[in-house]
Structure formats: structure tokens, C-alpha cells
Design a protein around this motif. Structure first.
Motif, mmCIF file in Angstrom:
data_model
loop_
_atom_site.group_PDB
_atom_site.id
_atom_site.type_symbol
_atom_site.label_atom_id
_atom_site.label_comp_id
_atom_site.label_asym_id
_atom_site.label_seq_id
_atom_site.Cartn_x
_atom_site.Cartn_y
_atom_site.Cartn_z
ATOM 1 N N LYS A 42 7.918 32.706 37.899
ATOM 2 C CA LYS A 42 8.207 31.654 38.870
ATOM 3 C C LYS A 42 9.614 31.134 38.637
ATOM 4 C CE LYS A 42 6.734 26.912 40.002
ATOM 5 N NZ LYS A 42 5.758 25.834 39.684
ATOM 6 N N LYS A 43 10.343 30.938 39.704
ATOM 7 C CA LYS A 43 11.698 30.415 39.582
ATOM 8 C C LYS A 43 11.665 28.922 39.283
ATOM 9 C CE LYS A 43 14.109 33.776 42.497
ATOM 10 N NZ LYS A 43 15.001 33.959 43.676
ATOM 11 N N GLY A 44 12.669 28.466 38.542
ATOM 12 C CA GLY A 44 12.813 27.052 38.275
ATOM 13 C C GLY A 44 11.718 26.454 37.416
ATOM 14 N N LEU A 45 11.212 27.223 36.475
ATOM 15 C CA LEU A 45 10.143 26.719 35.606
ATOM 16 C C LEU A 45 10.573 25.458 34.871
ATOM 17 C CD1 LEU A 45 8.680 29.886 33.817
ATOM 18 C CD2 LEU A 45 7.492 28.421 35.447
ATOM 19 N N ARG A 46 9.646 24.525 34.772
ATOM 20 C CA ARG A 46 9.838 23.351 33.930
ATOM 21 C C ARG A 46 9.044 23.584 32.649
ATOM 22 N NH1 ARG A 46 11.750 18.655 35.390
ATOM 23 N NH2 ARG A 46 10.160 17.552 34.190
#
Length: 220
Positions: A42-46
Motif C-alpha cells: 500500500k502506498k503511503g503507509l503509516r
């Protein structure tokens, strides 16, 4: 937190020696496999990294993540800031609920090599915080040395002499996680280091919460 930091183990308290020892053993390979095979695609994982050490995991993570690392060692955190200061937030303290109030929710809570330093009540506290920190579809990923019948004598000896004093078998780790999570996937790996060693990787989620969120969306 139960760990031995005296004698020869004390040298691992120094960031340079800690990183050298981990690289010598091949932990870079373990981190690469962990991020490529077990992290969400997933892009932009936190990512919240509990017990981040010197945050070397960032070497294998994409640039678009939001990374927050906590470690009790000021020396480790200073090393992390020197190398990765522009790629994350680093705190030289133990994470608590007060931190989570302003940090927001996370897709991944990572505890790499942490649980085997914690007794059962301390592990429960970590999972409490992880549940609080996770987004509704997030997961906790843990990696720890593990005892199992099929491991080599060398692996068992190395694990018995680890700084952490709460190494468990697969069932022991999973039972602790099951008090907080309904969906637990556990994988034993004997191939992550240059030396014989056994790691248990757990991926923990709460399916019931995810299903409830999905059902609510369908009925709106």
C-alpha cells in the motif's frame, strides 16, 4: 523489561557495535524479506515502530511512508536521526497513550525483536497500545527469536544466549497475541540470518472490527 546488558552483551548498547553485529549476522536480509513479503502493499503507509533501535528498517522502505519510531535508548535514537532524520519522527522514550493522541492512526505497528524482552504483562501493555494505534484495517507485525523442536542445536544455543530473557515458542507468542487480536498469522523462518537461527513472524489483525466497518459502509 527482562534483558541482560552486562558482560559481553553490554557492547550492543553502543549503536555502531549494535549495527555492526546485526549486519554481520545478516539482519539486513531479514529486514529486506520482512518489508517485501510481510508488509502491506500500500502506498503511503503509516508505520509506528516500537523499539525501533537505530531505525535501520527505513533502508528497505519506500520514500512515501510516514514513519514514527520509539526506542528507550537515546544513543540508538541519535544514530537514527543522524542517518534518517528527514525520513521519520524519532522519540527516545517509551510510547504511551499520550503520544498516540496526537500521532493519529497507523497502518502498521512494528515490533521487531521486542516481545522476547518483555514478560507477559508488559507484552499485554504493548498490544494494548498497538490496538489503540491501529487504523481499522491495520496490522501488528512482530519478529522475535523462537524456540521450536525442529531448530538446530546452534540456533537454540544462540537464542538461549540472547539479551532478551522472555523467548517463547510459537504457541506462547500466539496465545499472548490472541488476547487482543482475532486473526493471527504466524510463520517460523530459519533462513533469515547467515547463521542458524529461528524467527517467528506474527501478523495480527482484528477481523471482527474490519467486518463491522465493512457492514456499516454497506448499509449507509
Amino acid at each position: 523489561m527482562a534483558q541482560i546488558t552486562s558482560g559481553i552483551r553490554s557492547i550492543l548498547s553502543h549503536p555502531a557495535m549494535y549495527n555492526f553485529t546485526q549486519n554481520f549476522l545478516g539482519v539486513r536480509k531479514a529486514r529486506r524479506i520482512l518489508t517485501s513479503e510481510y508488509f502491506p502493499n500500500k502506498k503511503g503507509l503509516r508505520i509506528l515502530d516500537i523499539g525501533c533501535g537505530t531505525a535501520e528498517i527505513l533502508e528497505f522502505l519506500p520514500e512515501d511512508i510516514h514513519y514514527v519510531g520509539f526506542d528507550a535508548s537515546m544513543q540508538y535514537i541519535e544514530q537514527a536521526r543522524q542517518r534518517f532524520g528527514n525520513r521519520g519522527e524519532f522519540f527516545s522514550e517509551l510510547v504511551n497513550s499520550a503520544h498516540l493522541n496526537h500521532l493519529g492512526k497507523f497502518d502498521v505497528v512494528l515490533a521487531f525483536g521486542v516481545l522476547h524482552h518483555l514478560d507477559d504483562p508488559e507484552t499485554a501493555m504493548l498490544f494494548d497500545l498497538a490496538v489503540e494505534a491501529l487504523d481499522h484495517n491495520g496490522s501488528v507485525i512482530t519478529v522475535d527469536p523462537c524456540f521450536c523442536p525442529e531448530q538446530s542445536a546452534i540456533a537454540r544455543w544462540l537464542i538461549e544466549h540472547d539479551r532478551g530473557q522472555d523467548v517463547r515458542n510459537e504457541n506462547g507468542y500466539c496465545q499472548l497475541a490472541s488476547t487482543h487480536f482475532s486473526n493471527i498469522t504466524s510463520t517460523l523462518r530459519h533462513d533469515l540470518l547467515r547463521v542458524p537461527y529461528t524467527y517467528l513472524i506474527m501478523n495480527c489483525k482484528n477481523e471482527a472490527e474490519q467486518s463491522a466497518t465493512s457492514d456499516a459502509s454497506e448499509h449507509q
